[in-house]
Design an enzyme around this catalytic site. Structure first.
Site, PDB file in Angstrom:
ATOM      1  N   ASP A  20       0.778  -1.195   0.137  1.00  0.00           N
ATOM      2  CA  ASP A  20       0.070   0.015  -0.062  1.00  0.00           C
ATOM      3  C   ASP A  20       0.950   1.220  -0.101  1.00  0.00           C
ATOM      4  OD1 ASP A  20      -1.484   2.181   0.447  1.00  0.00           O
ATOM      5  OD2 ASP A  20      -2.781   1.263   2.068  1.00  0.00           O
ATOM      6  N   ASP A  92      -6.307   5.478   4.265  1.00  0.00           N
ATOM      7  CA  ASP A  92      -4.599   5.748   4.696  1.00  0.00           C
ATOM      8  C   ASP A  92      -4.304   5.061   6.103  1.00  0.00           C
ATOM      9  OD1 ASP A  92      -4.907   6.771   2.305  1.00  0.00           O
ATOM     10  OD2 ASP A  92      -3.763   8.690   2.943  1.00  0.00           O
ATOM     11  N   HIS A 135      -5.323  11.354  13.765  1.00  0.00           N
ATOM     12  CA  HIS A 135      -6.459  11.302  12.971  1.00  0.00           C
ATOM     13  C   HIS A 135      -7.637  10.515  13.096  1.00  0.00           C
ATOM     14  CE1 HIS A 135      -3.816  13.766   9.987  1.00  0.00           C
ATOM     15  NE2 HIS A 135      -2.755  12.726  10.060  1.00  0.00           N
ATOM     16  N   ASP A 172       2.301  18.889  14.076  1.00  0.00           N
ATOM     17  CA  ASP A 172       2.354  17.704  12.813  1.00  0.00           C
ATOM     18  C   ASP A 172       1.967  18.554  11.460  1.00  0.00           C
ATOM     19  OD1 ASP A 172       2.227  14.366  12.501  1.00  0.00           O
ATOM     20  OD2 ASP A 172       1.142  15.336  11.335  1.00  0.00           O
ATOM     21  N   HIS A 174       0.104  17.418   9.203  1.00  0.00           N
ATOM     22  CA  HIS A 174      -1.203  16.978   8.980  1.00  0.00           C
ATOM     23  C   HIS A 174      -2.308  17.415   9.749  1.00  0.00           C
ATOM     24  CE1 HIS A 174       1.439  13.793   7.104  1.00  0.00           C
ATOM     25  NE2 HIS A 174       0.616  13.647   5.967  1.00  0.00           N
ATOM     26  N   ASP A 265       6.839  15.399  10.899  1.00  0.00           N
ATOM     27  CA  ASP A 265       6.844  15.577   9.484  1.00  0.00           C
ATOM     28  C   ASP A 265       6.500  16.889   8.880  1.00  0.00           C
ATOM     29  OD1 ASP A 265       4.219  15.591  10.499  1.00  0.00           O
ATOM     30  OD2 ASP A 265       3.447  13.901   9.615  1.00  0.00           O
ATOM     31  N   TYR A 305       8.556  11.012   9.027  1.00  0.00           N
ATOM     32  CA  TYR A 305       8.678   9.891   8.035  1.00  0.00           C
ATOM     33  C   TYR A 305      10.044   9.859   7.434  1.00  0.00           C
ATOM     34  CZ  TYR A 305       3.871   9.600   9.242  1.00  0.00           C
ATOM     35  OH  TYR A 305       2.713   9.732  10.060  1.00  0.00           O
TER      36      TYR A 305
HETATM   37  C1  X5A Z   1       0.095  10.776  11.981  1.00  0.00           C
HETATM   38  C2  X5A Z   1       0.286  11.091  10.583  1.00  0.00           C
HETATM   39  C3  X5A Z   1      -0.285  11.114   8.205  1.00  0.00           C
HETATM   40  C4  X5A Z   1      -1.202  10.220   7.290  1.00  0.00           C
HETATM   41  C5  X5A Z   1      -0.841  10.438   5.875  1.00  0.00           C
HETATM   42  C6  X5A Z   1      -1.961   9.650   5.002  1.00  0.00           C
HETATM   43  N1  X5A Z   1      -0.408  10.757   9.559  1.00  0.00           N
HETATM   44  N2  X5A Z   1      -1.606  10.010   3.636  1.00  0.00           N
HETATM   45  O1  X5A Z   1       1.368  11.874  10.129  1.00  0.00           O
HETATM   46 ZN    ZN Z   2       1.331  13.868  10.100  1.00  0.00          ZN
END
Ligand code: X5A
Ligand code: ZN
Length: 677
Positions: A20, A92, A135, A172, A174, A265, A305
């Site tokens: 994935d 995701d 999330h 973060d 996101h 990230d 990441y």
């Molecule tokens: C916790 C976090 C990122 C999810 C990315 C999905 N999640 N495309 O950084």
């Molecule tokens: Zn994130």
């Protein structure tokens, strides 16, 4: 009072079992490299190791539905095919036979951290956890997240520890939509998030991630979203948002606890964020939050990441929680136009809810509404073009950045320079040795009038002061036998005005940020930019003289906490970051009227500059505030500014106009897209 570190290898024991592309970056090594970096740098040894525990059903149900919990509970017994199918209903995210166990440990780690901090076992701490949390929603996994660790921790802190107000800072990259949904209508939890948005083109592509989602009902104003509409944001963009949005609002909110959704990230090199802020920015973001809630801060890992950038950023965060001096952020640039646009939009919607932002962007929108909107359309077009051309170039080249420089670490001490008959506060080292001043300086000192002291006394005090500054500059030990690095210090001098004057003569080899609290006639040599003087006082006589002398007038005096805080976050901190001094001189004029809490906050915040080399100058007869001063220099968190909960009528209009005026010289003061061009 220490720093807790929570980690358990068990949380590395699940991974993606099928192909994935959306999930392949969420690997077990994220946790192990972060922890190994803390071990390698000796930081983990300095923390209080706290074991994780599993969150109970009841605790998980503080945020999630029974149906969802029951669903996740079945995953350990599922076949690979069942797991894949279970996963398909969410976006995701992936499941694994061991992820339910890890998710209970991740949430439980956040709770252990909250327990340790709220009971006073430690001052602050960090939990290294997988899976992340921000999330996940009441009845859905999302974005690698199973249970919403931080949301559960916030409810738990309220319920179990009686926290009345909890601030969640989500740095973060996101949007933690799960956290937003959880507390949308709840005024007791303030959620702040910045996130890559690109006008809804970036995951999770939600309309409600934009700046105009401010919360609902009685929770209106308690949700603060800062969308990034371009990639490549830098340190200056992040700091601008902290100074001009988050910190003023957070101080007005006056939390009992700060929780950080600590995703990295948002750092350079990350394949998801594609931002350009360097790992040492997290030292500053952490530091800027450490004087809220009496220092009670819990950081819980979310994303991150790029394993290199992640490990460096985690180390910067933990080292700051431990109280080590901050790294100097070199080459800070101006915030970019797209960041300014976001800033302007957020401030203009949030100013309805926060009296501290009441005057934000007023003049810009009042005077030039059409001008601004055409400007914004242009900006959006430019962004789109940029995004198209950059797309392919970016994915190829790997980002490189230098490893953060080694930071000063213990033993770093606080030093005092005192008259012989004054007692030295606990924890400070008294400086007794001094070097020869030379005839020129001695005659300069003699020429200054010193009211309360004889000449000989004055010369001795000043010579110690110079010695101290010199030791700070060279990071030298105050005396060879103690082996301590000289961090910061305080000096009681017979005449602060004279001392400042002489310091300026002496320290011309590096930039000095002079922060004067209170009024006094001073002779500053600021023309060459070797000193930047910011004077905060209650009088409105002084005119601004050139770029490097900035008098800030608070009509109601330095006891006006709202005005003072506005001046600190809106002017002083951004100026300090842009000026990047090698030494901070904090001068307390007698009778300034500044309260003890505010004074401690100010010292705490200023320690973020010049690698923590702060020198506080006070007048001999002003020794009553020696206690609070010493405490702040030693790194004890400042008490919260409770009075902000019932705001006084403010003084912000004048400050706002002043900030606008200064923007031509100081780019970090900008909060709106530039007019013209
Ligand atoms: C916790 C976090 C990122 C999810 C990315 C999905 N999640 N495309 O950084
Ligand atoms: Zn994130």
């Amino acid at each position: 009072m220490g720093t807790a570190l929570i980690y358990d290898e068990e949380m590395t024991k699940y991974k993606l079992l099928w192909v994935d592309p959306a999930c392949k970056i969420e690997v077990p090594e994220r946790l192990s490299v972060s922890y190994e970096a803390l071990v390698r740098t000796g930081l983990s040894d300095r923390c209080v190791s706290v074991p994780p525990r599993e969150a109970s059903d009841a605790e998980i149900l503080l945020v999630h539905s029974e149906e969802y919990l029951e669903g996740v509970k079945k995953t350990p017994h599922m076949t690979l095919e069942d797991l894949k199918e279970f996963t398909l209903q969410y976006g995701d995210v992936y499941f694994h036979p061991n992820i339910y166990h890890c998710a209970k440990l991740a949430a439980g780690s956040a709770l252990q951290l909250v327990d340790s901090v709220m009971t006073g076992k430690v001052r602050n701490g960090m939990a290294l956890v997988r899976p992340p949390g921000h999330h996940s929603m009441r009845s859905a996994a999302s974005g690698f997240c199973v249970f919403n660790n931080v949301a559960i921790a916030a409810r738990y802190a309220k319920q179990k520890h009686g926290a009345e107000r909890v601030l969640i800072v989500d740095w973060d990259i996101h949007h933690g939509q799960g956290v937003q949904y959880c507390f949308e209508d709840d005024p007791s939890v303030l959620y702040f998030s910045w996130h890559r948005y690109e006008r809804q083109k970036f995951w999770p592509n939600l309309r409600e991630s934009d700046y105009d989602s401010v919360g609902k009902g009685s929770g209106a104003g308690f949700n603060v979203n800062v969308p990034w509409n371009e990639v490549g944001m830098e340190n200056s963009d992040y700091l601008s948002v902290f100074c001009h949005v988050l910190l003023p609002v957070a101080y007005e909110f006056c939390p009992d606890l700060v929780l950080v959704c600590a995703g990295f990230d948002s750092a350079i090199g990350d394949p998801e964020g594609e931002m350009c802020a360097t790992p040492d920015i997290f030292a500053h973001l952490t530091h800027l939050l450490m004087n809220l809630a009496g220092g009670k801060l819990c950081a819980v890992l979310e994303g991150g990441y790029n394993l290199t950038s992640l490990a460096q950023s985690v180390c910067q965060t933990v080292q700051t929680l431990l109280g080590d001096p901050l790294p100097q952020l070199a080459n800070l640039r101006s915030p970019c136009e797209s960041a300014l646009e976001s800033l302007q939009c957020v401030r203009s919607v949030q100013r309805r809810y926060w009296s501290i932002l009441k005057h934000a962007g007023k003049t810009a929108t009042d005077s030039a509404t059409t001008d601004v909107s055409t400007k914004l359309i242009k900006l959006a077009k430019a962004e789109e073009e940029k995004a198209e051309t950059a797309e392919d170039e970016r994915s190829q080249e790997e980002k490189v950045w230098p490893e953060p420089a080694e930071r000063l670490r213990p033993p770093v001490c606080s030093v005092s320079v005192l008259p012989d008959d004054a007692a030295c506060p606990d924890g400070l080292k008294r400086l007794v040795s001094s070097k020869d001043l030379g005839p020129l300086l001695v005659s300069r000192i003699r020429n200054r009038s010193m009211e309360d002291a004889g000449d000989a006394d004055g010369v001795a005090t000043f010579s110690r002061l110079y010695t101290l500054i010199e030791k700070m500059r060279t990071n030298e030990v105050p005396s060879p036998s103690t082996g301590l690095l000289c961090g910061n210090g305080v000096a009681l001098v017979p005449d602060v005005a004279a001392a400042v004057d002489l310091n300026c003569f002496h320290s011309s080899s590096f930039r000095v940020l002079v922060v004067c609290v209170g009024k006094e006639e001073l002779n500053y040599a600021t023309a060459d930019g070797k000193m930047l003087v910011v004077q905060i006082s209650g009088e409105d006589k002084e005119e601004q003289k050139g770029k490097y002398y900035i008098p800030v007038c608070l009509k109601k005096g330095c006891g006006d906490t709202v005005g003072f805080i506005q001046a600190v976050f809106g002017l002083l901190l951004p100026l300090g970051y842009e000026y990047d001094p090698g030494l901070v001189l904090l001068v307390r004029m007698p009778g300034s009227g500044v309260g003890d809490c505010m004074w401690q906050q100010l010292i705490g915040l200023l320690k973020g500059f010049a690698k923590g080399h702060t020198l506080v100058l006070m007048q001999t007869n002003d020794g009553a505030c020696m206690g609070p001063t010493a405490s702040a220099l030693l790194g004890h968190p400042a008490p919260p500014l409770q009075e902000l909960l019932t705001p006084l009528p403010d003084d912000g209009g004048a400050l706002e106009r002043m900030r606008e005026r200064l923007q031509a010289d100081w780019k970090m003061l900008q909060t709106t897209v530039s007019s013209g061009n």
